[in-house]
Enzyme design. Sequence first.
Site, PDB file in Angstrom:
ATOM      1  N   GLN A  52      41.805  47.081  14.219  1.00 18.75           N
ATOM      2  CA  GLN A  52      42.665  46.555  13.145  1.00 18.75           C
ATOM      3  C   GLN A  52      42.971  45.086  13.425  1.00 18.75           C
ATOM      4  O   GLN A  52      43.437  44.736  14.507  1.00 18.75           O
ATOM      5  CB  GLN A  52      43.965  47.364  13.068  1.00 18.75           C
ATOM      6  CG  GLN A  52      44.991  46.821  12.081  1.00 18.75           C
ATOM      7  CD  GLN A  52      46.026  45.924  12.744  1.00 18.75           C
ATOM      8  OE1 GLN A  52      46.409  46.161  13.890  1.00 18.75           O
ATOM      9  NE2 GLN A  52      46.478  44.891  12.056  1.00 18.75           N
TER      10      GLN A  52
ATOM     11  N   SER B 225      45.188  48.567  17.346  1.00 25.24           N
ATOM     12  CA  SER B 225      45.936  47.450  16.748  1.00 25.24           C
ATOM     13  C   SER B 225      45.641  46.130  17.461  1.00 25.24           C
ATOM     14  O   SER B 225      45.456  46.102  18.683  1.00 25.24           O
ATOM     15  CB  SER B 225      47.440  47.755  16.850  1.00 25.24           C
ATOM     16  OG  SER B 225      48.200  46.587  16.630  1.00 25.24           O
TER      17      SER B 225
ATOM     18  N   HIS C 135      52.680  50.761   5.249  1.00 24.50           N
ATOM     19  CA  HIS C 135      53.055  50.551   6.649  1.00 24.50           C
ATOM     20  C   HIS C 135      54.137  51.552   7.076  1.00 24.50           C
ATOM     21  O   HIS C 135      54.984  51.257   7.917  1.00 24.50           O
ATOM     22  CB  HIS C 135      53.557  49.115   6.845  1.00 24.50           C
ATOM     23  CG  HIS C 135      53.081  48.457   8.103  1.00 24.50           C
ATOM     24  ND1 HIS C 135      51.987  47.615   8.159  1.00 24.50           N
ATOM     25  CD2 HIS C 135      53.551  48.512   9.376  1.00 24.50           C
ATOM     26  CE1 HIS C 135      51.831  47.173   9.399  1.00 24.50           C
ATOM     27  NE2 HIS C 135      52.764  47.722  10.165  1.00 24.50           N
TER      28      HIS C 135
ATOM     29  N   LYS D 106      43.728  47.330   4.642  1.00 20.53           N
ATOM     30  CA  LYS D 106      44.843  48.271   4.828  1.00 20.53           C
ATOM     31  C   LYS D 106      46.109  47.675   4.206  1.00 20.53           C
ATOM     32  O   LYS D 106      46.442  46.513   4.471  1.00 20.53           O
ATOM     33  CB  LYS D 106      45.059  48.517   6.329  1.00 20.53           C
ATOM     34  CG  LYS D 106      46.244  49.409   6.670  1.00 20.53           C
ATOM     35  CD  LYS D 106      46.227  49.769   8.154  1.00 20.53           C
ATOM     36  CE  LYS D 106      47.334  50.724   8.537  1.00 20.53           C
ATOM     37  NZ  LYS D 106      48.626  50.051   8.741  1.00 20.53           N
TER      38      LYS D 106
HETATM   39  C1  LIG Z   1      55.736  51.868  15.549  1.00 25.29           C
HETATM   40  C2  LIG Z   1      54.686  51.477  14.544  1.00 25.29           C
HETATM   41  C3  LIG Z   1      53.874  50.379  14.811  1.00 25.29           C
HETATM   42  C4  LIG Z   1      52.867  50.032  13.894  1.00 25.29           C
HETATM   43  N1  LIG Z   1      52.011  49.001  14.197  1.00 25.29           N
HETATM   44  C5  LIG Z   1      51.012  48.690  13.331  1.00 25.29           C
HETATM   45  C6  LIG Z   1      50.063  47.684  13.661  1.00 25.29           C
HETATM   46  O1  LIG Z   1      50.080  47.097  14.732  1.00 25.29           O
HETATM   47  N2  LIG Z   1      49.105  47.409  12.734  1.00 25.29           N
HETATM   48  C7  LIG Z   1      49.029  48.047  11.530  1.00 25.29           C
HETATM   49  O2  LIG Z   1      48.147  47.744  10.708  1.00 25.29           O
HETATM   50  N3  LIG Z   1      49.892  49.042  11.221  1.00 25.29           N
HETATM   51  C8  LIG Z   1      50.863  49.374  12.097  1.00 25.29           C
HETATM   52  N4  LIG Z   1      51.717  50.406  11.800  1.00 25.29           N
HETATM   53  C9  LIG Z   1      51.533  51.175  10.560  1.00 25.29           C
HETATM   54  C10 LIG Z   1      50.606  52.377  10.818  1.00 25.29           C
HETATM   55  O3  LIG Z   1      49.289  51.957  11.025  1.00 25.29           O
HETATM   56  C11 LIG Z   1      50.627  53.344   9.617  1.00 25.29           C
HETATM   57  O4  LIG Z   1      50.387  52.610   8.445  1.00 25.29           O
HETATM   58  C12 LIG Z   1      51.956  54.086   9.524  1.00 25.29           C
HETATM   59  O5  LIG Z   1      52.316  54.571  10.779  1.00 25.29           O
HETATM   60  C13 LIG Z   1      51.829  55.247   8.542  1.00 25.29           C
HETATM   61  O6  LIG Z   1      53.059  55.855   8.320  1.00 25.29           O
HETATM   62  P1  LIG Z   1      53.618  57.151   9.127  1.00 25.29           P
HETATM   63  O7  LIG Z   1      53.942  56.651  10.494  1.00 25.29           O
HETATM   64  O8  LIG Z   1      54.818  57.519   8.349  1.00 25.29           O
HETATM   65  O9  LIG Z   1      52.557  58.185   9.161  1.00 25.29           O
HETATM   66  C14 LIG Z   1      52.714  50.782  12.699  1.00 25.29           C
HETATM   67  C15 LIG Z   1      53.530  51.885  12.454  1.00 25.29           C
HETATM   68  C16 LIG Z   1      54.502  52.248  13.366  1.00 25.29           C
HETATM   69  C17 LIG Z   1      55.337  53.469  13.086  1.00 25.29           C
END
Ligand SMILES: Cc1cc2nc3c(=O)[nH]c(=O)nc-3n(C[C@H](O)[C@H](O)[C@H](O)COP(=O)(O)O)c2cc1C
Length: 378
Positions: free
Chosen positions: A131, A110, A277, A253
Amino acid sequence: MNYDTRYPSIADLKTRAKKRIPNFAFDYIDGGIDQEDGKLRNRRDWHDILLTPRYLKDVSHADLTTSIFGREYSMPFGVPPVGLGNMMWPGAEKALATAAQRNNIPYVLSTFSTTDLDEIAAAAPDVCWFQLYVPRDIDVMKDIICRVKSAGFHALVITLDIPVGAKRNRELKNGLKLPFSLTPNIVWQSMIHPVWALHTLKSGQPDFVNVLRYKKNSNQNLAEFVTDFNMCGVTQERVELIRQLWDGPLILKGVQYEADMKAAIETGIDGVVISNHGGRQLDAAPSTVQSLQQLGSYASENMTIMVDSGIRTGLDVVRAKSYGAQMAFSGRSFFWGMGAMGHAGAEQVIGIYHDEIDRSLKQLGCAGFDTMDKTWLA
Ligand SMILES: Cc1cc2nc3c(=O)[nH]c(=O)nc-3n(C[C@H](O)[C@H](O)[C@H](O)COP(=O)(O)O)c2cc1C
Protein backbone atom coordinates in the site's frame (compact mmCIF):
# COMPACT_ATOMS: atom_id res chain seq x y z
CA MET A 1 -9.84 -24.78 9.18
CA ASN A 2 -9.67 -24.74 12.97
CA TYR A 3 -9.92 -22.00 15.55
CA ASP A 4 -10.06 -21.77 19.31
CA THR A 5 -13.75 -22.00 20.25
CA ARG A 6 -13.24 -20.00 23.44
CA TYR A 7 -13.22 -16.94 21.13
CA PRO A 8 -15.60 -17.93 18.35
CA SER A 9 -16.26 -14.44 16.96
CA ILE A 10 -14.40 -11.23 16.17
CA ALA A 11 -16.45 -9.55 18.93
CA ASP A 12 -14.98 -12.04 21.45
CA LEU A 13 -11.45 -11.25 20.25
CA LYS A 14 -12.15 -7.53 20.65
CA THR A 15 -13.29 -8.03 24.25
CA ARG A 16 -10.17 -10.03 25.09
CA ALA A 17 -7.83 -7.60 23.27
CA LYS A 18 -9.19 -4.72 25.36
CA LYS A 19 -8.02 -6.52 28.51
CA ARG A 20 -4.64 -7.64 27.17
CA ILE A 21 -3.18 -4.54 25.57
CA PRO A 22 -2.69 -0.97 26.86
CA ASN A 23 -5.56 1.45 26.25
CA PHE A 24 -3.47 3.64 23.89
CA ALA A 25 -2.89 0.62 21.61
CA PHE A 26 -6.53 -0.57 21.86
CA ASP A 27 -7.88 2.93 21.15
CA TYR A 28 -5.54 3.30 18.18
CA ILE A 29 -7.12 0.23 16.54
CA ASP A 30 -10.68 0.78 17.69
CA GLY A 31 -11.05 4.55 17.37
CA GLY A 32 -12.74 6.47 14.58
CA ILE A 33 -12.80 10.19 13.88
CA ASP A 34 -14.81 12.96 15.61
CA GLN A 35 -18.00 11.52 17.13
CA GLU A 36 -17.27 8.08 15.56
CA ASP A 37 -20.67 8.14 13.81
CA GLY A 38 -19.12 6.93 10.54
CA LYS A 39 -17.67 3.88 12.23
CA LEU A 40 -21.10 2.96 13.63
CA ARG A 41 -22.78 3.68 10.26
CA ASN A 42 -20.39 1.26 8.55
CA ARG A 43 -21.35 -1.52 10.93
CA ARG A 44 -25.09 -0.76 10.93
CA ASP A 45 -25.36 -0.93 7.15
CA TRP A 46 -23.70 -4.37 6.84
CA HIS A 47 -26.05 -5.54 9.53
CA ASP A 48 -29.07 -4.36 7.53
CA ILE A 49 -28.39 -6.34 4.33
CA LEU A 50 -30.78 -9.29 4.20
CA LEU A 51 -30.31 -12.36 1.99
CA THR A 52 -32.96 -14.99 1.27
CA PRO A 53 -31.91 -18.64 1.80
CA ARG A 54 -32.68 -21.23 -0.88
CA TYR A 55 -33.23 -24.86 0.11
CA LEU A 56 -34.09 -28.12 -1.74
CA LYS A 57 -30.49 -28.65 -2.87
CA ASP A 58 -27.30 -30.43 -1.86
CA VAL A 59 -24.85 -28.04 -0.18
CA SER A 60 -22.26 -30.50 1.11
CA HIS A 61 -19.52 -28.41 -0.51
CA ALA A 62 -19.14 -24.68 -1.06
CA ASP A 63 -16.28 -23.26 -3.13
CA LEU A 64 -14.69 -20.29 -1.34
CA THR A 65 -11.93 -19.62 -3.86
CA THR A 66 -11.79 -16.32 -5.71
CA SER A 67 -9.59 -15.32 -8.63
CA ILE A 68 -8.38 -11.77 -8.91
CA PHE A 69 -5.46 -10.19 -10.77
CA GLY A 70 -4.49 -13.52 -12.31
CA ARG A 71 -4.23 -15.44 -9.05
CA GLU A 72 -6.56 -17.79 -7.21
CA TYR A 73 -6.93 -17.06 -3.48
CA SER A 74 -8.37 -19.64 -1.08
CA MET A 75 -11.07 -17.27 0.16
CA PRO A 76 -12.38 -13.77 -0.56
CA PHE A 77 -10.96 -12.12 2.56
CA GLY A 78 -7.58 -10.54 3.22
CA VAL A 79 -5.43 -8.44 5.54
CA PRO A 80 -5.59 -4.71 4.65
CA PRO A 81 -2.81 -2.19 5.33
CA VAL A 82 -2.56 -1.10 8.96
CA GLY A 83 0.18 1.32 9.93
CA LEU A 84 2.16 0.86 13.13
CA GLY A 85 1.03 -2.78 13.24
CA ASN A 86 3.70 -3.97 15.65
CA MET A 87 2.45 -1.61 18.34
CA MET A 88 -0.64 -3.80 18.80
CA TRP A 89 1.56 -6.83 19.30
CA PRO A 90 5.31 -7.07 18.60
CA GLY A 91 5.95 -9.01 15.39
CA ALA A 92 2.26 -8.75 14.39
CA GLU A 93 2.95 -7.72 10.78
CA LYS A 94 5.26 -10.64 10.02
CA ALA A 95 2.99 -13.10 11.82
CA LEU A 96 0.03 -11.90 9.73
CA ALA A 97 2.02 -12.05 6.50
CA THR A 98 3.18 -15.59 7.31
CA ALA A 99 -0.37 -16.73 8.10
CA ALA A 100 -1.65 -15.06 4.90
CA GLN A 101 0.93 -16.97 2.88
CA ARG A 102 0.09 -20.26 4.63
CA ASN A 103 -3.63 -19.77 3.99
CA ASN A 104 -3.28 -18.20 0.54
CA ILE A 105 -5.05 -14.89 1.20
CA PRO A 106 -3.82 -11.36 0.31
CA TYR A 107 -1.63 -9.46 2.77
CA VAL A 108 -1.29 -5.70 2.17
CA LEU A 109 1.72 -4.01 3.77
CA SER A 110 1.29 -0.36 4.76
CA THR A 111 3.80 2.34 3.78
CA PHE A 112 3.77 3.15 7.51
CA SER A 113 4.37 -0.42 8.59
CA THR A 114 6.96 -1.29 11.19
CA THR A 115 8.56 -4.30 9.47
CA ASP A 116 11.05 -4.10 6.62
CA LEU A 117 9.32 -4.61 3.28
CA ASP A 118 11.89 -7.17 2.12
CA GLU A 119 11.20 -9.26 5.23
CA ILE A 120 7.47 -9.25 4.49
CA ALA A 121 8.00 -10.12 0.81
CA ALA A 122 10.11 -13.09 1.92
CA ALA A 123 7.45 -14.22 4.43
CA ALA A 124 4.56 -13.91 1.97
CA PRO A 125 6.10 -14.29 -1.51
CA ASP A 126 2.88 -15.38 -3.23
CA VAL A 127 0.33 -13.10 -1.61
CA CYS A 128 2.00 -9.78 -0.70
CA TRP A 129 0.64 -6.45 -1.95
CA PHE A 130 2.05 -3.02 -1.04
CA GLN A 131 0.00 0.00 0.00
CA LEU A 132 1.42 3.35 -1.05
CA TYR A 133 0.81 6.62 0.75
CA VAL A 134 1.89 8.83 -2.11
CA PRO A 135 4.91 10.93 -1.12
CA ARG A 136 4.91 14.54 -2.29
CA ASP A 137 8.55 14.11 -3.40
CA ILE A 138 8.49 12.34 -6.78
CA ASP A 139 12.01 10.92 -6.39
CA VAL A 140 11.06 9.37 -3.06
CA MET A 141 7.96 7.89 -4.66
CA LYS A 142 9.96 6.42 -7.53
CA ASP A 143 12.47 4.94 -5.12
CA ILE A 144 9.74 3.25 -3.04
CA ILE A 145 8.06 1.81 -6.15
CA CYS A 146 11.42 0.50 -7.32
CA ARG A 147 12.10 -1.18 -3.95
CA VAL A 148 8.59 -2.67 -3.86
CA LYS A 149 8.97 -4.03 -7.37
CA SER A 150 12.37 -5.58 -6.75
CA ALA A 151 11.16 -7.13 -3.45
CA GLY A 152 8.48 -8.96 -5.48
CA PHE A 153 5.19 -7.43 -4.31
CA HIS A 154 2.34 -8.45 -6.64
CA ALA A 155 0.03 -5.47 -6.49
CA LEU A 156 0.31 -1.80 -5.61
CA VAL A 157 -2.51 -0.15 -3.67
CA ILE A 158 -2.65 3.67 -3.72
CA THR A 159 -4.53 5.08 -0.72
CA LEU A 160 -6.49 8.20 -1.68
CA ASP A 161 -8.42 9.00 1.47
CA ILE A 162 -5.80 10.79 3.57
CA PRO A 163 -5.51 14.23 1.94
CA VAL A 164 -5.05 15.62 5.45
CA GLY A 165 -3.96 14.11 8.77
CA ALA A 166 -6.88 12.96 10.92
CA LYS A 167 -7.76 14.46 14.29
CA ARG A 168 -8.60 11.37 16.32
CA ASN A 169 -9.67 12.38 19.78
CA ARG A 170 -8.84 9.10 21.52
CA GLU A 171 -5.24 9.26 20.22
CA LEU A 172 -4.90 12.88 21.34
CA LYS A 173 -6.26 12.15 24.82
CA ASN A 174 -3.98 9.13 25.22
CA GLY A 175 -0.93 11.19 24.24
CA LEU A 176 -0.09 8.76 21.44
CA LYS A 177 2.74 10.11 19.34
CA LEU A 178 6.00 8.91 17.90
CA PRO A 179 8.54 8.47 19.26
CA PHE A 180 6.50 7.38 22.31
CA SER A 181 6.72 9.92 25.07
CA LEU A 182 6.66 8.36 28.49
CA THR A 183 3.55 10.11 29.80
CA PRO A 184 2.13 8.84 33.13
CA ASN A 185 -0.70 7.14 31.16
CA ILE A 186 1.67 5.31 28.81
CA VAL A 187 3.93 4.19 31.67
CA TRP A 188 0.95 3.07 33.81
CA GLN A 189 -0.76 1.24 30.95
CA SER A 190 2.47 -0.59 30.12
CA MET A 191 2.90 -1.60 33.79
CA ILE A 192 -0.59 -3.10 34.05
CA HIS A 193 -0.15 -5.05 30.80
CA PRO A 194 3.15 -6.78 31.64
CA VAL A 195 2.97 -9.48 28.92
CA TRP A 196 2.54 -6.86 26.18
CA ALA A 197 5.19 -4.62 27.82
CA LEU A 198 7.72 -7.45 28.09
CA HIS A 199 7.30 -8.46 24.44
CA THR A 200 7.55 -4.81 23.37
CA LEU A 201 10.66 -4.22 25.47
CA LYS A 202 12.32 -7.26 23.88
CA SER A 203 11.46 -6.11 20.35
CA GLY A 204 12.19 -2.41 20.81
CA GLN A 205 9.97 0.55 20.02
CA PRO A 206 8.17 0.22 16.67
CA ASP A 207 9.31 2.58 13.92
CA PHE A 208 8.24 3.36 10.34
CA VAL A 209 11.24 1.44 9.08
CA ASN A 210 10.37 1.56 5.38
CA VAL A 211 10.38 5.33 5.07
CA LEU A 212 12.80 6.54 7.76
CA ARG A 213 15.61 6.76 5.20
CA TYR A 214 13.75 9.67 3.53
CA LYS A 215 13.75 11.79 6.67
CA LYS A 216 15.63 14.99 5.81
CA ASN A 217 15.67 16.67 9.17
CA SER A 218 16.87 14.60 12.11
CA ASN A 219 15.05 16.87 14.61
CA GLN A 220 11.67 16.08 13.09
CA ASN A 221 9.59 13.73 15.20
CA LEU A 222 7.78 10.97 13.33
CA ALA A 223 4.34 12.63 13.44
CA GLU A 224 5.79 15.74 11.77
CA PHE A 225 7.65 13.59 9.30
CA VAL A 226 4.48 11.69 8.29
CA THR A 227 2.59 14.97 7.71
CA ASP A 228 5.48 16.25 5.65
CA PHE A 229 5.87 13.02 3.70
CA ASN A 230 2.37 12.61 2.20
CA MET A 231 0.94 14.55 -0.74
CA CYS A 232 -1.95 16.77 0.43
CA GLY A 233 -4.35 15.06 -1.93
CA VAL A 234 -3.25 12.50 -4.52
CA THR A 235 -3.90 14.03 -7.95
CA GLN A 236 -5.10 12.32 -11.12
CA GLU A 237 -1.77 13.28 -12.77
CA ARG A 238 0.14 11.49 -10.03
CA VAL A 239 -1.99 8.36 -10.43
CA GLU A 240 -1.28 8.43 -14.18
CA LEU A 241 2.46 8.68 -13.49
CA ILE A 242 2.28 5.70 -11.11
CA ARG A 243 0.38 3.76 -13.76
CA GLN A 244 3.35 4.30 -16.10
CA LEU A 245 5.86 3.20 -13.45
CA TRP A 246 4.01 0.09 -12.18
CA ASP A 247 3.10 -2.58 -14.72
CA GLY A 248 1.47 -5.00 -12.23
CA PRO A 249 -2.04 -4.81 -10.79
CA LEU A 250 -2.75 -1.24 -9.63
CA ILE A 251 -5.52 -0.57 -7.10
CA LEU A 252 -7.07 2.64 -5.72
CA LYS A 253 -8.16 2.45 -2.08
CA GLY A 254 -10.72 4.86 -0.67
CA VAL A 255 -13.00 5.24 -3.69
CA GLN A 256 -16.58 6.31 -2.79
CA TYR A 257 -17.45 8.84 -5.53
CA GLU A 258 -18.75 7.83 -8.95
CA ALA A 259 -16.51 10.28 -10.86
CA ASP A 260 -13.45 8.83 -9.05
CA MET A 261 -14.53 5.36 -10.14
CA LYS A 262 -14.89 6.50 -13.76
CA ALA A 263 -11.46 8.19 -13.61
CA ALA A 264 -9.98 4.94 -12.27
CA ILE A 265 -11.38 3.03 -15.22
CA GLU A 266 -10.13 5.62 -17.71
CA THR A 267 -6.63 5.52 -16.18
CA GLY A 268 -6.38 1.75 -16.58
CA ILE A 269 -6.61 0.99 -12.86
CA ASP A 270 -7.23 -2.74 -12.27
CA GLY A 271 -9.20 -2.61 -9.03
CA VAL A 272 -10.62 -0.37 -6.33
CA VAL A 273 -11.16 -0.87 -2.62
CA ILE A 274 -14.37 0.90 -1.67
CA SER A 275 -13.30 2.15 1.73
CA ASN A 276 -13.69 5.04 4.16
CA HIS A 277 -10.62 3.94 6.14
CA GLY A 278 -12.84 2.28 8.73
CA GLY A 279 -14.51 5.59 9.65
CA ARG A 280 -11.16 7.10 10.63
CA GLN A 281 -11.03 10.07 8.25
CA LEU A 282 -14.44 11.74 7.62
CA ASP A 283 -17.31 11.22 10.03
CA ALA A 284 -19.87 12.28 7.40
CA ALA A 285 -18.67 9.83 4.74
CA PRO A 286 -21.29 7.39 3.45
CA SER A 287 -20.96 3.87 4.76
CA THR A 288 -19.10 1.59 2.37
CA VAL A 289 -22.32 -0.42 1.96
CA GLN A 290 -23.97 2.71 0.53
CA SER A 291 -21.01 3.27 -1.81
CA LEU A 292 -20.89 -0.38 -2.83
CA GLN A 293 -24.60 -0.30 -3.65
CA GLN A 294 -23.86 2.62 -5.96
CA LEU A 295 -20.57 1.48 -7.48
CA GLY A 296 -20.66 -2.33 -7.38
CA SER A 297 -22.11 -2.49 -10.88
CA TYR A 298 -18.81 -1.14 -12.27
CA ALA A 299 -17.27 -4.58 -11.63
CA SER A 300 -16.01 -6.06 -14.89
CA GLU A 301 -13.27 -8.24 -16.32
CA ASN A 302 -10.92 -5.24 -16.13
CA MET A 303 -12.17 -3.71 -12.88
CA THR A 304 -12.17 -5.70 -9.63
CA ILE A 305 -14.30 -4.23 -6.88
CA MET A 306 -13.17 -4.85 -3.29
CA VAL A 307 -14.49 -3.39 -0.05
CA ASP A 308 -13.67 -2.82 3.61
CA SER A 309 -14.82 -0.82 6.67
CA GLY A 310 -17.09 -2.38 9.27
CA ILE A 311 -16.83 -6.00 8.08
CA ARG A 312 -16.88 -8.25 11.16
CA THR A 313 -18.20 -11.65 10.03
CA GLY A 314 -17.96 -14.08 7.16
CA LEU A 315 -21.60 -13.33 6.45
CA ASP A 316 -20.60 -9.69 5.78
CA VAL A 317 -18.12 -10.92 3.15
CA VAL A 318 -20.95 -12.83 1.46
CA ARG A 319 -23.22 -9.77 1.77
CA ALA A 320 -20.50 -7.72 0.02
CA LYS A 321 -20.46 -10.17 -2.90
CA SER A 322 -24.21 -9.80 -3.35
CA TYR A 323 -23.37 -6.21 -4.43
CA GLY A 324 -20.38 -7.18 -6.58
CA ALA A 325 -17.33 -7.14 -4.25
CA GLN A 326 -14.91 -9.93 -5.15
CA MET A 327 -12.69 -9.47 -2.06
CA ALA A 328 -13.22 -7.96 1.40
CA PHE A 329 -10.82 -6.82 4.13
CA SER A 330 -10.97 -5.89 7.80
CA GLY A 331 -8.12 -4.19 9.65
CA ARG A 332 -9.66 -4.16 13.10
CA SER A 333 -10.61 -7.87 12.99
CA PHE A 334 -6.99 -8.89 12.47
CA PHE A 335 -5.52 -6.53 15.04
CA TRP A 336 -8.07 -7.40 17.71
CA GLY A 337 -7.03 -10.99 16.99
CA MET A 338 -3.37 -10.10 17.56
CA GLY A 339 -4.19 -8.14 20.73
CA ALA A 340 -6.26 -11.03 22.09
CA MET A 341 -4.01 -13.97 21.27
CA GLY A 342 -0.62 -12.66 20.10
CA HIS A 343 0.64 -14.32 16.92
CA ALA A 344 -1.92 -17.14 17.21
CA GLY A 345 -4.55 -14.47 16.55
CA ALA A 346 -3.69 -14.45 12.84
CA GLU A 347 -4.81 -18.05 12.26
CA GLN A 348 -7.74 -17.53 14.63
CA VAL A 349 -9.17 -14.65 12.56
CA ILE A 350 -8.61 -16.48 9.28
CA GLY A 351 -10.23 -19.61 10.74
CA ILE A 352 -13.30 -17.73 11.98
CA TYR A 353 -13.88 -15.95 8.66
CA HIS A 354 -13.33 -19.14 6.64
CA ASP A 355 -15.83 -21.05 8.74
CA GLU A 356 -18.42 -18.24 8.64
CA ILE A 357 -18.14 -17.69 4.87
CA ASP A 358 -18.45 -21.44 4.28
CA ARG A 359 -21.50 -21.82 6.55
CA SER A 360 -23.17 -18.68 5.16
CA LEU A 361 -22.87 -19.86 1.56
CA LYS A 362 -24.22 -23.32 2.44
CA GLN A 363 -27.07 -21.88 4.51
CA LEU A 364 -28.00 -19.62 1.59
CA GLY A 365 -27.98 -22.57 -0.84
CA CYS A 366 -25.07 -21.10 -2.81
CA ALA A 367 -22.53 -23.58 -4.22
CA GLY A 368 -19.70 -21.09 -4.50
CA PHE A 369 -18.66 -17.54 -3.64
CA ASP A 370 -18.39 -16.71 -7.33
CA THR A 371 -22.06 -17.42 -7.93
CA MET A 372 -23.33 -15.24 -5.06
CA ASP A 373 -25.04 -12.20 -6.56
CA LYS A 374 -27.84 -9.66 -6.12
CA THR A 375 -30.55 -12.25 -6.78
CA TRP A 376 -30.03 -13.39 -3.14
CA LEU A 377 -30.90 -9.92 -1.78
CA ALA A 378 -34.19 -10.02 0.12
C1 LIG B 1 -5.20 1.19 13.28
C2 LIG B 1 -5.44 1.34 11.81
C3 LIG B 1 -4.38 1.74 10.99
C4 LIG B 1 -4.59 1.85 9.60
N1 LIG B 1 -3.53 2.17 8.79
C5 LIG B 1 -3.72 2.23 7.45
C6 LIG B 1 -2.62 2.48 6.58
O1 LIG B 1 -1.48 2.60 6.99
N2 LIG B 1 -2.89 2.55 5.24
C7 LIG B 1 -4.15 2.40 4.73
O2 LIG B 1 -4.35 2.49 3.51
N3 LIG B 1 -5.20 2.11 5.54
C8 LIG B 1 -5.00 2.02 6.87
N4 LIG B 1 -6.06 1.69 7.69
C9 LIG B 1 -7.37 1.39 7.10
C10 LIG B 1 -7.49 -0.11 6.80
O3 LIG B 1 -6.67 -0.47 5.73
C11 LIG B 1 -8.95 -0.48 6.46
O4 LIG B 1 -9.41 0.39 5.46
C12 LIG B 1 -9.84 -0.41 7.69
O5 LIG B 1 -9.23 -1.05 8.76
C13 LIG B 1 -11.18 -1.08 7.39
O6 LIG B 1 -12.08 -0.91 8.43
P1 LIG B 1 -12.30 -1.96 9.65
O7 LIG B 1 -11.07 -1.86 10.49
O8 LIG B 1 -13.50 -1.42 10.32
O9 LIG B 1 -12.47 -3.32 9.09
C14 LIG B 1 -5.87 1.57 9.06
C15 LIG B 1 -6.91 1.15 9.89
C16 LIG B 1 -6.70 1.02 11.25
C17 LIG B 1 -7.84 0.52 12.11
